[in-house]
Each structure stands twice: as C-alpha cells, then as structure tokens.
Design an enzyme around this catalytic site. Structure first.
Site, PDB file in Angstrom:
ATOM      1  N   HIS A 141      27.176 -21.425  23.378  1.00 49.01           N
ATOM      2  CA  HIS A 141      27.193 -22.664  22.589  1.00 49.01           C
ATOM      3  C   HIS A 141      27.346 -22.349  21.103  1.00 49.01           C
ATOM      4  CE1 HIS A 141      24.983 -25.455  25.668  1.00 49.01           C
ATOM      5  NE2 HIS A 141      26.024 -24.835  26.189  1.00 49.01           N
ATOM      6  N   LYS A 177      12.222 -19.694  21.012  1.00 49.38           N
ATOM      7  CA  LYS A 177      11.993 -18.357  20.461  1.00 49.38           C
ATOM      8  C   LYS A 177      11.158 -17.430  21.336  1.00 49.38           C
ATOM      9  CE  LYS A 177      14.539 -18.965  17.104  1.00 49.38           C
ATOM     10  NZ  LYS A 177      15.841 -18.333  17.355  1.00 49.38           N
ATOM     11  N   TYR A 202      17.897 -20.324  14.141  1.00 55.77           N
ATOM     12  CA  TYR A 202      18.067 -20.711  15.552  1.00 55.77           C
ATOM     13  C   TYR A 202      18.868 -19.661  16.323  1.00 55.77           C
ATOM     14  CZ  TYR A 202      18.519 -23.844  19.545  1.00 55.77           C
ATOM     15  OH  TYR A 202      18.431 -24.401  20.808  1.00 55.77           O
ATOM     16  N   PRO A 236       7.737 -23.994  22.171  1.00 55.70           N
ATOM     17  CA  PRO A 236       9.106 -23.699  22.623  1.00 55.70           C
ATOM     18  C   PRO A 236      10.209 -24.476  21.896  1.00 55.70           C
ATOM     19  CG  PRO A 236       7.912 -24.973  24.261  1.00 55.70           C
ATOM     20  CD  PRO A 236       6.937 -24.617  23.208  1.00 55.70           C
ATOM     21  N   TYR A 250      18.509 -32.317  20.622  1.00 53.50           N
ATOM     22  CA  TYR A 250      17.106 -32.429  20.205  1.00 53.50           C
ATOM     23  C   TYR A 250      16.934 -33.830  19.612  1.00 53.50           C
ATOM     24  CZ  TYR A 250      16.487 -27.324  20.458  1.00 53.50           C
ATOM     25  OH  TYR A 250      16.394 -26.023  20.884  1.00 53.50           O
TER      26      TYR A 250
HETATM   27  P1  FAS Z   1       5.666 -13.385  30.485  1.00 48.99           P
HETATM   28  O1  FAS Z   1       4.484 -14.308  30.585  1.00 48.99           O
HETATM   29  O2  FAS Z   1       7.025 -13.903  30.765  1.00 48.99           O
HETATM   30  O3  FAS Z   1       5.468 -12.160  31.487  1.00 48.99           O
HETATM   31  C1  FAS Z   1       4.199 -11.555  31.663  1.00 48.99           C
HETATM   32  C2  FAS Z   1       4.174 -10.973  33.060  1.00 48.99           C
HETATM   33  O4  FAS Z   1       2.934 -10.274  33.228  1.00 48.99           O
HETATM   34  C3  FAS Z   1       4.225 -12.037  34.141  1.00 48.99           C
HETATM   35  O5  FAS Z   1       5.199 -11.711  35.103  1.00 48.99           O
HETATM   36  C4  FAS Z   1       2.829 -12.015  34.742  1.00 48.99           C
HETATM   37  O6  FAS Z   1       2.820 -12.306  36.129  1.00 48.99           O
HETATM   38  C5  FAS Z   1       2.411 -10.580  34.492  1.00 48.99           C
HETATM   39  N1  FAS Z   1       0.958 -10.394  34.447  1.00 48.99           N
HETATM   40  C6  FAS Z   1       0.031 -11.217  33.923  1.00 48.99           C
HETATM   41  N2  FAS Z   1      -1.205 -10.695  34.083  1.00 48.99           N
HETATM   42  C7  FAS Z   1      -1.032  -9.485  34.720  1.00 48.99           C
HETATM   43  C8  FAS Z   1      -1.918  -8.488  35.166  1.00 48.99           C
HETATM   44  N3  FAS Z   1      -3.243  -8.597  34.992  1.00 48.99           N
HETATM   45  N4  FAS Z   1      -1.409  -7.403  35.790  1.00 48.99           N
HETATM   46  C9  FAS Z   1      -0.069  -7.269  35.955  1.00 48.99           C
HETATM   47  N5  FAS Z   1       0.839  -8.201  35.558  1.00 48.99           N
HETATM   48  C10 FAS Z   1       0.341  -9.298  34.950  1.00 48.99           C
HETATM   49  N6  FAS Z   1      10.077 -19.996  25.777  1.00 48.99           N
HETATM   50  C11 FAS Z   1      11.220 -20.528  25.317  1.00 48.99           C
HETATM   51  O7  FAS Z   1      11.859 -19.924  24.451  1.00 48.99           O
HETATM   52  N7  FAS Z   1      11.675 -21.744  25.808  1.00 48.99           N
HETATM   53  C12 FAS Z   1      11.010 -22.430  26.787  1.00 48.99           C
HETATM   54  O8  FAS Z   1      11.426 -23.502  27.202  1.00 48.99           O
HETATM   55  C13 FAS Z   1       9.818 -21.882  27.315  1.00 48.99           C
HETATM   56  N8  FAS Z   1       9.150 -22.516  28.326  1.00 48.99           N
HETATM   57  C14 FAS Z   1       7.978 -21.968  28.800  1.00 48.99           C
HETATM   58  C15 FAS Z   1       7.247 -22.576  29.857  1.00 48.99           C
HETATM   59  C16 FAS Z   1       6.047 -22.031  30.327  1.00 48.99           C
HETATM   60  C17 FAS Z   1       5.284 -22.701  31.447  1.00 48.99           C
HETATM   61  C18 FAS Z   1       5.541 -20.854  29.733  1.00 48.99           C
HETATM   62  C19 FAS Z   1       4.211 -20.279  30.184  1.00 48.99           C
HETATM   63  C20 FAS Z   1       6.257 -20.227  28.711  1.00 48.99           C
HETATM   64  C21 FAS Z   1       7.485 -20.768  28.246  1.00 48.99           C
HETATM   65  N9  FAS Z   1       8.236 -20.153  27.236  1.00 48.99           N
HETATM   66  C22 FAS Z   1       9.392 -20.661  26.762  1.00 48.99           C
HETATM   67  C23 FAS Z   1       7.811 -18.917  26.672  1.00 48.99           C
HETATM   68  C24 FAS Z   1       8.245 -17.824  27.605  1.00 48.99           C
HETATM   69  O9  FAS Z   1       9.614 -17.871  27.810  1.00 48.99           O
HETATM   70  C25 FAS Z   1       7.732 -16.536  27.024  1.00 48.99           C
HETATM   71  O10 FAS Z   1       7.974 -16.448  25.643  1.00 48.99           O
HETATM   72  C26 FAS Z   1       8.309 -15.323  27.710  1.00 48.99           C
HETATM   73  O11 FAS Z   1       8.069 -15.447  29.073  1.00 48.99           O
HETATM   74  C27 FAS Z   1       7.641 -14.092  27.104  1.00 48.99           C
HETATM   75  O12 FAS Z   1       7.880 -13.031  27.929  1.00 48.99           O
HETATM   76  P2  FAS Z   1       6.720 -11.948  28.222  1.00 48.99           P
HETATM   77  O13 FAS Z   1       6.062 -11.576  26.963  1.00 48.99           O
HETATM   78  O14 FAS Z   1       7.358 -10.918  29.068  1.00 48.99           O
HETATM   79  O15 FAS Z   1       5.589 -12.744  29.043  1.00 48.99           O
HETATM   80  C1  PHB Z   2      15.523 -24.599  27.696  1.00 50.30           C
HETATM   81  O1  PHB Z   2      16.711 -24.714  28.043  1.00 50.30           O
HETATM   82  O2  PHB Z   2      14.594 -24.337  28.505  1.00 50.30           O
HETATM   83  C2  PHB Z   2      15.164 -24.759  26.239  1.00 50.30           C
HETATM   84  C3  PHB Z   2      16.170 -24.872  25.293  1.00 50.30           C
HETATM   85  C4  PHB Z   2      15.842 -25.025  23.954  1.00 50.30           C
HETATM   86  C5  PHB Z   2      14.507 -25.054  23.587  1.00 50.30           C
HETATM   87  C6  PHB Z   2      13.486 -24.932  24.535  1.00 50.30           C
HETATM   88  C7  PHB Z   2      13.821 -24.776  25.873  1.00 50.30           C
HETATM   89  O3  PHB Z   2      14.199 -25.219  22.273  1.00 50.30           O
END
Ligand code: FAS
Ligand code: PHB
Length: 387
Positions: free
Chosen positions: A72, A293, A381, A289, A201
C-alpha cells in the site's frame, strides 16, 4: 541440553531473533508454551513497515509475503464528513507498507526454521529461569511430562506481555511506565471484500473505526468499544451497522470468522536487560495498535539484540549487549509517542471537554493543510529508520 541462546516465545520477536542468530552462525533453541497450530492461528497485527518487509526479504523469508501481501502506498483518514488520503509513498520518497497478517509471518518463520532443522519446542510447560545474574543461566521447563534443563550463554525473553521472563527479574530491578486507555478495540475478521483498497482510519464522534484487510476477500475491521466490552454483546448486525455509521459508507458484509476485544495500553519496562536476560517485543513494551507498531517494534528490538549477541559470540565482549537497552529505548519511546499520538487523534475520549475536541479537530486539520504534519505521520507510519 546446551545452546548459545535460549529464546522464550515463538512470536515475531522470538522467531525473527532465531533466524537472525542462525544467519550469524549462532545456535539457539526456541521454547513456546502453545502448540504450533495455536500460534499460527492467532490473528493479530496486519501491517508490516518497509523495514520489516525488507528484513524478511533479506532473511530469504519474504517469498510468500511478496506473493500474497498487499503493498500500500497510502492510507485514508476520515473525520467530520471529510476524506483525506495520506500519500505515504510520495511523502517518504518511495516507501510503503505491506499488509500481510502476523499469523502468516509466524507461519513462514516457523516453517523455515523447522525446514532448516533448527529446534522449536512447542507446548512446553512451567518455564522458569535460573542464574540470570551468572554467566551460566538456564531455562527449566517440562515437555511431554519430562523435566528439561537448557543451559545457555544468554536468554532472550520474547514471551510477550503475559510471559514469565519479565516477571523473573527481581523486584526493584526494573522500572515500569504505563498508561491505560479508557477504551478497547473490538476486532473482527470477515469473509467479505475490504471496504476500500487502502486502510481507512475514521475518527467519528461515536468512536474510532478502522477498515483493514488480509486479502482481497478477507476484511479486518475494528471498532472502538468500552474497555470492558464483551464481544458476545456485539452480534454481527450491530457490528456491521456501527461500522457503516463510523466509516460513513456502505460496506460489503460477510461471515464473521473471528471476533475479539483487545485492551489498549502503553507500557515500557526499563531497562530491557537483567544480567544475561534480554527482553524484546511485547515482553518489554506494549503500544496501542492504532499506529500498527507492535509487531514492527518487536522486529526492530531483535535486530539490535541479534547484532549485540553476534558481537559477544565473536569477541566475548559484552559492550554491545550492555548497550542493547539504551539503543532500543530511544526508538521504543519514539514509537510509543507516535502510537499514543495516533490513538489520541482518532479516538473519542469519554472525559473530553469541548476544548479537547477542538484541539483534536485542529490536529486533524493540520494533517490536511500542513505538508510537514502529513510527512511526520507518513515517516512514522512506514517506519522510522532501523538502527
Ligand atoms: P507475542 O505475544 O506475539 O509472542 C509471545 C509468544 O510467547 C507467544 O507465542 C506466547 O504463546 C509465548 N509465551 C508466552 N508465555 C510463555 C511461556 N511462559 N513460555 C513459553 N512461551 C511463552 N499489533 C499491531 O501492530 N496491530 C494489531 O492490530 C495488533 N493486534 C493485537 C491483538 C491482540 C489480541 C494482541 C495481544 C496484540 C496485538 N498486537 C497488534 C500486538 C502484537 O502484534 C504484538 O506486538 C506482537 O505479537 C509482538 O510480538 P512478540 O513480542 O513476539 O510477542
Ligand atoms: C490490522 O490490519 O490488523 C491493523 C492495521 C492497522 C492498524 C492496526 C491493525 O493500525
């Protein structure tokens, strides 16, 4: 068992770190609490910064992203009945974002690591850390009912916000900075074509809405909701009606295949290191989110960490490792600022007074009438330069 780096967590942070270390010839073992199917099915982020997409390419892991991801060049802001496109490509001298689901990135990273014969231990239990203040840390865990001990030179805490690594640091050794927001996001994945070709947005007086996607036939949509909202209180009809109002347009409906509420917080822990434990990604920080980022910041952390580990492995010097935290925190706080700013700009705050609302309208107007304001949004962004 023994390895150079024990990585807790097979999310984007842990998996990208493992691949970066492999490229540097450094052994690691990834320990993951959930099953492979669970981590590959967890719907989360959707936007990859230019730097993240380029890094995946550089690691030879970008083929499917390039085939299936959507590049995009802009995003659209909607407010007060107006529609304004932010031309990311023009404002950042040719950079762009790639829309490609986090769960797809995780699938690609897991497949590549297992194809290379490198270890990921799924469904481990009872992970606990020992000897972090020594030069011989260890990770203890259970797998298939068997107690295991992994001796490491270093431990990477990539286990997300609810993991055990940050909690393993003795009280008083870390400082927490946190801000909670008075709202959450209701997110849906729907088998319906996206509202538009680019992300939308919308800052509506009823609340924020975001139209994103995962493919030309799979929409990812979000609505600002109460911080304690129950997804069950949002049947499909109510969701589609509210999206129409807030996005100020009709939109194609389709079966909702995933629905969930994500809380909103800003969180940073300082420093990112305790002895031989190094925190990265959501284990160290959380951003709302709105700025897309979270995943990208996790990748930026582990790029710095991998280089520091490689220097340590090559020379035995801990200088780069000792500088990891400070190097990452500069970028972390700049990304925290941007995510907080985007959130404040686009969401309805229940306690906002008329003065607040006019300030917000002025901020939005700045983006439309002041090229430098639009450029600042665009530069943040698409992604700040990687360290
Ligand atoms: P993660 O949380 O992805 O990964 C951590 C891993 O460690 C997981 O697989 C977990 O199972 C594992 N773990 C946890 N405890 C453990 C233990 N005791 N032993 C072993 N393994 C363990 N970011 C965006 O940019 N846009 C979004 O729309 C967005 N939506 C999100 C929605 C939700 C519900 C959540 C929770 C986060 C969202 N995020 C979003 C943020 C998300 O994308 C994180 O920034 C990203 O997953 C970060 O990656 P990690 O640091 O690897 O953490
Ligand atoms: C998504 O596609 O999940 C998304 C995109 C932009 C955002 C947050 C989430 O700012």
């Amino acid at each position: 068992m023994r390895t150079q780096v024990g990585i807790v967590g097979a999310g984007p942070a842990g998996l990208v770190l493992a691949h970066l270390l492999r490229r540097a010839g450094i052994d690691s073992v990834v320990l993951e609490a959930r099953s492979r199917a669970h981590v590959e099915g967890r719907i989360r982020a959707g936007v990859l910064e230019q730097g993240t997409a380029d890094l995946l390419d550089g690691l030879g892991l970008g083929a499917r992203m390039r085939r299936e991801g959507l590049v995009h060049h802009g995003i659209e802001l909607r407010f007060a009945g107006e529609r304004h496109r932010i031309d990311l490509h023009a404002l950042t001298e040719g950079r762009s974002i790639t829309v490609y689901g986090q769960h797809e990135v995780v699938k690609d990273l897991i497949a590549a690591r297992l194809d290379a014969g490198d270890p990921i231990r799924f469904a481990v239990e009872g992970v606990r850390l020992e000897g972090l203040a020594s030069e011989r840390p260890a990770i203890l865990y259970r797998q298939d009912g068997q107690e295991q001990r992994l001796e490491c030179d270093l431990v990477a805490g990539c286990d997300g916000f609810h993991g055990v690594c940050r909690a393993a640091v003795p009280p008083g050794a870390l400082t927490v900075h946190e801000r909670l927001y008075p709202f959450a996001w209701l997110g849906i994945l729907a088998e319906a074509p996206p509202v538009a070709d680019e992300l939308i947005y919308s800052a509506h007086e009823r609340g924020f809405a975001l139209s994103s996607m995962r493919s030309p036939t799979l929409s990812r949509l979000y609505l600002q909701c109460a911080p304690d909202a129950d997804a069950g209180a949002w049947p499909a009809g109510r969701i589609w009606d509210e999206l129409r109002i807030r996005l100020d347009c009709d939109l194609p409906e389709g079966p909702i295949v995933q629905k969930g509420v994500t809380g909103m917080r800003s969180f940073v822990v300082e420093p990112l290191q305790y002895g031989r434990l190094f925190l990265a990604g959501d284990a160290a920080h959380i951003v709302p989110p709105t700025g897309a980022k979270g995943l990208n910041l996790a990748v930026a952390d582990v790029r710095v960490l991998a280089a520091a580990i490689a220097a340590f492995a090559a020379t035995g010097s801990t200088d780069a490792l000792d500088g990891y935290s400070a190097r990452c925190l500069d970028r972390i706080w700049r990304v925290q600022r941007f995510s907080w700013w985007m959130t404040a700009l686009l969401h309805r705050f229940p306690d906002a007074d008329p003065f607040d609302r006019r300030l917000r309208a002025a901020e939005l107007s700045q983006l439309v009438h002041l090229p430098s304001a639009a450029r600042t949004l665009a530069e943040n962004y698409v992604g700040l330069p990687l360290l």
